[in-house]
Design an enzyme around this catalytic site. Structure first.
Site, short mmCIF file in Angstrom:
data_model
loop_
_atom_site.label_atom_id
_atom_site.label_comp_id
_atom_site.label_asym_id
_atom_site.label_seq_id
_atom_site.Cartn_x
_atom_site.Cartn_y
_atom_site.Cartn_z
N THR A 1 33.19 42.19 42.30
CA THR A 1 32.13 42.13 43.31
C THR A 1 32.32 43.22 44.35
OG1 THR A 1 31.87 39.75 43.00
CG2 THR A 1 31.06 40.67 45.06
N LYS B 1 47.25 51.50 35.44
CA LYS B 1 46.92 51.29 36.86
C LYS B 1 47.52 49.95 37.30
CE LYS B 1 43.08 51.35 40.13
NZ LYS B 1 43.46 50.08 40.82
#
EC number: 6.5.1.2
Length: 777
Positions: A63, A143
């Site tokens: 989001t 990552k």
């Protein structure tokens, strides 16, 4: 991510309309765009402050990323609305905390731009090569989902450790960073050599990520629960919260816990900040130099000659993201050649020579609508969360188990909360906890019912001290009967097509007739077409669970076991309801199941603790159900793979009259509870096998075998399929997700084999492994 009339969406969900206009950007007027920019900016800054300043997650990563992307798109369409302090032009969060002194970085700590699909990555890589004017080599690394940290070394000595902050000024966490494993206080001049002034630069800033390994994160949350403290929502929050602690004012016990948390942290470095005239020409060479100085670097770094190869690296780790020791949320791809870094340059917040490919989130926020209690086939009453539908880890989730009333209390969730939901790999969805900051006072406490929601019997623990509550009405509770019938049809038991969740519910809890065909599973093998044809069930909405209605307002019903005659059948004089294909298949499958292997029949009896492995061991040793029933407790327990607990469960099961009724009625219907040609108890052991006398542990995902299938293969080969690793273990077959069993095997020096070697082992025995691997002992 696509810009559509229904709002900005990607495969992870739709944004709240209080921040995002429902229309496409090209439909917005300038004033509407300005208003949305203000809303988005305010919300993004609020989320950043919570995330970086208070270690609190108010929205999931997907989001947040979508909000930033929407803002970027509007600013691109209306460039006059982009200000210098827009979240799209700035990095991280500001340094407003009074807990830590500010530290100015010698060189800015930039963030990274993101891509979310293979197409976006390919477009970015193509643009980089166009701007560079030549093909480039790509350095790919995982990552890490942790906390960015900047280490400053002067003449090889660590002088400060600071968080990213706003990219220019971070927080001084040096005291705590000195306790993080792997961060050297003094650099080496080369591999294993003491540093000298000539070996090291006067000043160098090293950037990396502080994280907590997954196994240590789980241990930390267990300690938090024991201490009655709030659990961490994710490893990133645990790392950040642990590193950003102050010792002042803490008791000796609190200091000890603080140091324990810091000792769990790790760091991997991934780049250089300030460093005049580095003596290397590639990012990959930088890593070699850093490692020579004694700094920890990742082992998951690869250099690829093309963007296509880099894309393969991304895809591989997307499928294997749980095979590494820490949480990852994507892959970072960098141009390897350092000279191109200067040529390509950077925006105000991110370099143009690097990108972060973000995987679909495995942790999202959603609304907890209710907590409902279900009863399973063993009678256990389990609360589960009913949530607003949300997409996580590639699938839509509406429900997640909460295990028992104590877990609900420990997690601190209230009905109506915004909760953090996680789904890691193939693990079932898990509610981690509430986002307390979003409560508005309408939330309510969950109260565990005192009676079974299906039959009304008072719930109670199976024995004193049990946390779980159970319905003691095992024989007649509709939920337990339904669960047991569904289990009989499952792949691990009799594998009966048509006897899944829907079929089991129709047979045990139909809406019509009032008297179900099966009050217990005893009558399963006596079912006829006449039993199936009258059955009707209510059609329910998949989203709400409510009955669908006919035009007259009555509940819509259907029959899974009957159909209307076709036109051709009517011409032949056939009238009235006819058996459906499902009904005919079910009866045919039940007939075939009567002669399935004894071990499958044992599993289908729903004897506690008797799964495929124990059932196979009992069937192989005794050869018939009569022999198992006649065996003493010691004789049962002596079977390899059974033991005292399972032996007691078997005898307790046969001591119940309605259990015996099941066996008797199944046998009367033609079920064969004996292995044809079996010579009697112990005969199979005399036959031996290629793994006779060997103990094998199978763990993780083994290609070509299910979890039960691997254990069955071990037993079928004459070996012992153990569930834990010890000094007596001969082999550990380990695949992705092996976890602690693999670690234990390494500690004990037990031989570890992969899926291909395991297939050879159970087929040909250990000697075949020595032939294929001459160096093996």
């Amino acid at each position: 991510m696509a810009d559509t009339p229904d709002g900005i969406t990607d495969d992870r969900g739709t944004l709240a309309d209080r921040y995002v206009d429902a229309r496409a950007i090209d439909e917005l007027t300038r004033d509407e765009a300005r208003a949305e920019v203000e809303r988005l900016t305010s919300r993004i800054l609020e989320l950043r402050d919570a995330y970086y300043g208070r270690d609190t997650v108010l929205e999931d990563d997907a989001t947040y990323d979508a909000l930033v992307r929407r803002l970027e798109l509007i600013e691109h369409a209306f460039p006059e609305l982009q200000s210098q302090d827009s979240p799209t032009q700035t990095v991280g969060g500001g340094v407003e905390s009074t807990l830590f002194a500010p530290v100015e970085h010698a060189e800015r700590m930039l963030s990274l731009d993101n891509v979310f699909s293979a197409e976006e990555f390919a477009d970015w890589a193509a643009k980089v090569e166009r701007d560079a004017g030549r093909p480039v080599r790509w350095l790919c690394e995982l990552k890490i989902d942790g906390l960015a940290l900047n280490l400053r070394y002067e003449r090889g000595v660590l002088v400060s450790a600071a968080t990213r902050g706003d990219g220019r000024v971070g927080e001084d966490v040096t005291v705590n960073a000195r306790l993080v494993a792997g961060i050297p206080q003094r650099l080496f001049g080369g591999p294993g050599q003491p540093a000298t002034a000539d070996d090291l630069p006067d000043l160098v800033e090293v950037r990396g990520e502080v994280f907590i390994p997954t196994a240590l994160f789980d241990e930390l949350n267990a300690l938090q629960r024991e201490a009655g403290e709030r659990e961490f929502a994710n490893p990133r929050n645990a790392a950040s919260g642990s590193l950003r602690q102050k010792a002042e004012g803490k008791s000796d016990e609190q200091l000890a816990r603080m140091h324990d948390r810091l000792s769990r942290l790790r760091m991997l470095v991934h780049g250089i900040g300030a460093w005049p005239n580095p003596p290397v020409t590639a990012q990959s060479e930088v890593y070699g130099l850093l490692q020579g100085w004694g700094l920890p670097i990742s082992s998951h770094v690869r250099v690829h000659a093309s963007a296509a190869e880099a894309a393969q690296f991304i895809a591989f780790h997307g499928e294997h993201r749980h095979d590494v020791e820490h949480e990852i949320d994507g892959v970072v791809v960098k141009v390897d050649e350092l000279a191109l870094h200067d040529e390509l340059g950077a925006t105000s917040r991110a370099p143009r020579w690097a990108i972060a490919y973000k995987y679909p989130p495995e942790q999202v926020n959603t609304r907890l609508l209710d907590i409902v209690v279900s009863v399973g086939r063993t009678g256990r009453a389990t609360p589960y969360a009913v949530m607003e539908k949300v997409r996580v880890a590639g699938s839509e989730v509406r429900q997640a188990t909460l295990h028992n009333q104590d877990v609900v209390k420990a997690k601190g969730v209230l009905i109506g909360d915004t909760v953090v939901l996680r789904k890691a790999g193939d693990v079932i969805p898990e509610v981690l906890g509430p986002v307390v900051e979003l409560r508005d006072g309408t939330e309510r406490v969950f109260v565990m019912p005192t009676n079974c929601p299906e039959c009304g019997t008072e719930l109670r623990p199976a024995k004193e001290g049990d946390v779980d509550l159970r319905c003691p009405n095992a024989r007649s509770c509709p939920a337990q009967v339904r669960g047991r019938v569904e289990h009989i049809g499952s792949r691990g038991a009799l594998d009966i097509e048509g006897l899944g969740e829907i079929g089991a519910a129709a047979l045990t809890q139909p809406d019509v007739p009032e008297e179900p065909p099966l009050r217990t599973e005893a009558g399963l093998f006596a079912l006829t077409i006449d039993d199936l044809l009258p059955i009707e069930v209510v059609v329910r909405d998949a989203e709400t669970g409510l009955p669908k209605l006919e035009a007259d307002g009555t509940a819509r019903r259907r029959s899974p076991f009957r159909r209307n005659p076709t036109a051709a059948e009517k011409k032949q004089g056939l009238e009235g309801p006819q058996p459906s294909a499902v009904a005919l298949t079910l009866l045919d499958e039940l007939e075939k199941a009567k002669t399935k292997p004894l071990w499958r029949l044992l599993v289908s009896l729903n004897i506690r603790h008797v799964g495929p492995v124990a059932a196979r061991a009992l069937a192989d040793w005794f050869g018939s159900l009569d022999a198992i029933r006649a065996a003493s407790l010691d004789e049962l327990a002596a079977v390899d793979g059974v033991g005292a607990i399972i032996a007691e469960a078997v005898q307790e099961w046969f001591a119940v009259d309605w259990h015996v009724e099941i066996v008797d009625r199944w046998a009367a219907a033609g079920v064969q509870f004996a292995t044809p040609g079996h010579a009697g108890p112990g005969a199979a052991a005399a036959a031996g096998g290629v793994l006779a006398g060997l103990t094998v542990v199978a763990t993780g995902t083994l290609d070509g075998f299910t979890r039960e299938g691997a254990q069955e293969a071990i037993i079928a080969a004459g070996g012992k399929a153990a569930s834990s690793v010890s000094k007596k273990t001969d082999f550990v077959a380990a695949g992705p997700g092996a976890g602690s069993k693999l670690q234990k095997a390494e500690e004990l020096g037990v031989r570890i084999i992969d899926a291909a070697q395991f297939a050879i082992l159970v087929r040909e025995g250990p000697d075949a492994l020595r032939v294929s691997d001459p160096d093996a002992g």
